[in-house]
Design an enzyme around this catalytic site. Structure first.
Site, short mmCIF file in Angstrom:
data_model
loop_
_atom_site.label_atom_id
_atom_site.label_comp_id
_atom_site.label_asym_id
_atom_site.label_seq_id
_atom_site.Cartn_x
_atom_site.Cartn_y
_atom_site.Cartn_z
N ASP A 23 7.88 22.07 -33.50
CA ASP A 23 6.48 21.83 -33.86
C ASP A 23 5.58 23.03 -33.61
OD1 ASP A 23 7.19 19.33 -34.63
OD2 ASP A 23 6.23 18.28 -32.95
N ARG A 103 -0.10 19.50 -16.88
CA ARG A 103 -0.99 19.92 -17.97
C ARG A 103 -2.13 20.80 -17.49
NH1 ARG A 103 2.83 19.72 -21.40
NH2 ARG A 103 3.34 17.71 -22.31
N ASP A 132 -1.42 13.40 -23.78
CA ASP A 132 -1.49 14.84 -23.58
C ASP A 132 -2.62 15.49 -24.38
OD1 ASP A 132 0.42 15.20 -21.61
OD2 ASP A 132 2.05 15.18 -23.04
N SER A 183 11.91 12.29 -27.23
CA SER A 183 10.93 13.34 -26.99
C SER A 183 10.91 13.56 -25.47
CB SER A 183 9.56 12.88 -27.48
OG SER A 183 8.57 13.72 -26.92
N1 ARG Z 1 3.76 9.23 -20.77
C1 ARG Z 1 3.79 10.35 -19.91
C2 ARG Z 1 2.42 10.89 -19.66
O1 ARG Z 1 1.54 10.61 -20.42
C3 ARG Z 1 4.75 11.40 -20.35
C4 ARG Z 1 4.52 12.04 -21.68
C5 ARG Z 1 5.63 12.99 -21.90
N2 ARG Z 1 5.65 13.64 -23.13
C6 ARG Z 1 6.77 13.73 -23.88
N3 ARG Z 1 6.74 14.49 -24.91
N4 ARG Z 1 7.83 13.06 -23.59
O2 ARG Z 1 2.18 11.57 -18.71
#
Ligand code: ARG
Length: 409
Positions: A23, A103, A132, A183
């Protein structure tokens, strides 16, 4: 969004959060072609298993004018992981926020580089459905309110097939790994996994959705004991060996993984209002939070502990919800730090088939007084005081019980 050129005729610049994956690789070309921007690709190392040279080479080959790989592991541990550990931060009581807490450090690096490079834009590869995107956007707004944000994957909803097709049509050097239904996001504090078969909340997570940890049933049949030493709420070593944070977490991940510790299966509430089934492997995080909480039970006063539980929940929610760079998180951190003054000592954990249980603890600041606790000789508790105390403690109940008996109801 119209981007355009600077007065000088030069292209405007965009700093892209680059992972090296499909991506964000597609995004490099897309930002150039569609927005007419010069792309500076930035990959931030928070402990994920990357190949730095490959990532830089790929970004440049696709058309970035610059590519940078920033090692933020030390800062990630000191300024983000340790504060969350002191807060025993677990979203909805189960998820140690491994993705969420990484993040802000990534965002901080992107904004620093955008300022240094005179970029007017930051771009990230988040989609419109996750948390995110909120964390990136709000974090960028908080640290660089003048910066404009582009999220190509949110603006242009591409299926994987379309992204592959775009890469092919544009001759982008993409390393197409074998197609995984999941993912995945990884860093020192844990591994997150979503999508594919995990989208059925009734189905047990298939073994191929895990990568870090042994199946608890395959873990050693003998328990392993591990002593974790804390200073003011921060772990400083294990089994008597002092270690820096990055090395310590790496080592503890390795040890706990062998015992199948830290597997989490969670139907979680995303900020955007959607419930989502996600799984995590957070071996060191789960082990350290268990040990830290235990150290607090020994060294922190009852009322402080009780009040802190509420603070911990609030803290976890605001980290999850992308408000790391906000006044409330900073104030709560000051409170939490103050509670950690005496959280110094050692906890002994027993690791066995998926569990990390505290089985021993000691501290120079221990509030455990044997004389007060013991039922044997050497008892120093004033037994007679109990009667008077209970008279007062139970008085409201007795008074109410008498009054209600008299009333007609
Ligand atoms: N749901 C989790 C969070 O919001 C993890 C997100 C992880 N992202 C991924 N691409 N698997 O912190």
């Amino acid at each position: 969004m119209t981007t355009g050129k600077k007065a000088s005729g030069e292209r405007e610049r965009v700093v892209l959060a680059y992972s090296g994956g499909l991506d964000t690789s597609v995004a490099i070309r897309w930002l150039h072609d569609k927005y007419d921007l010069d792309v500076i690709a930035v990959a931030v190392n928070v402990g994920q298993p990357d190949n730095e040279d490959d990532i830089i080479a790929r970004a440049m080959a696709i058309g970035a004018i610059k590519a940078e790989y920033v090692d933020a592991r030390e800062e990630f541990v000191t300024d983000y992981i340790w504060p969350s550990l002191k807060a025993n931060a677990m979203y909805q009581g189960v998820y140690p926020l491994s993705t969420a807490v990484a993040r802000p450090v990534i965002i901080k690096k992107l904004v620093e580089i955008a300022k240094r490079e005179g970029a007017a834009y930051i771009a990230h590869g988040c989609t419109a459905k996750g948390n995110d995107q909120v964390r990136f956007d709000v974090g960028i707004m908080s640290l660089g309110p003048e910066l404009k944000i582009i999220a190509p994957m949110r603006d242009w909803v591409m299926t994987r097939e379309e992204a592959v097709e775009y890469a092919r049509a544009n001759n982008l050097p993409i390393a197409l790994k074998k197609k995984s239904p999941y993912s995945i996001d990884e860093n020192l504090w844990g591994r997150s996994c979503e999508c594919g078969p995990l989208e059925d909340p009734w189905m047990e997570p298939p073994e191929d959705s895990c990568d870090w940890t042994a199946r608890p049933e395959d873990a050693p049949d003998e328990p392993e004991y591990l002593e974790i030493t804390f200073e003011r709420g921060i772990p400083v070593g294990y089994n008597g060996k002092e270690m820096g944070g990055v090395a310590l977490i790496t080592e503890l991940n390795r040890i706990a993984s062998r015992h199948g510790i830290g597997r989490i299966d969670h139907v979680e509430d995303r900020l955007i209002g959607v419930k989502s089934r996600e799984t995590y492997e957070c071996p060191a995080a789960v082990m350290l939070i268990a040990a830290h909480r235990d150290m607090e039970f020994l060294t922190v006063e009852k009322d402080v502990l009780e009040f802190k539980r509420g603070v911990e929940q609030k803290y976890s929610e605001l980290v999850y919800n992308g408000l790391w760079f906000g006044a409330l998180r900073e104030s709560l951190d000051r409170f939490i730090d103050d509670t950690q003054k005496f959280v110094t000592g050692t906890v002994r954990l027993k690791l066995f088939k998926g569990s990390a249980a505290a089985v021993g603890r000691r501290s120079d600041y221990s509030l455990y007084e044997e004389g007060l606790s013991t039922y044997s000789e050497g008892d120093s508790f004033d037994h007679a005081s109990a009667v008077g105390f209970i008279y007062c403690w139970g008085l409201p109940n007795r008074t109410a019980a008498k009054a209600h008996k008299k009333s007609k109801r």
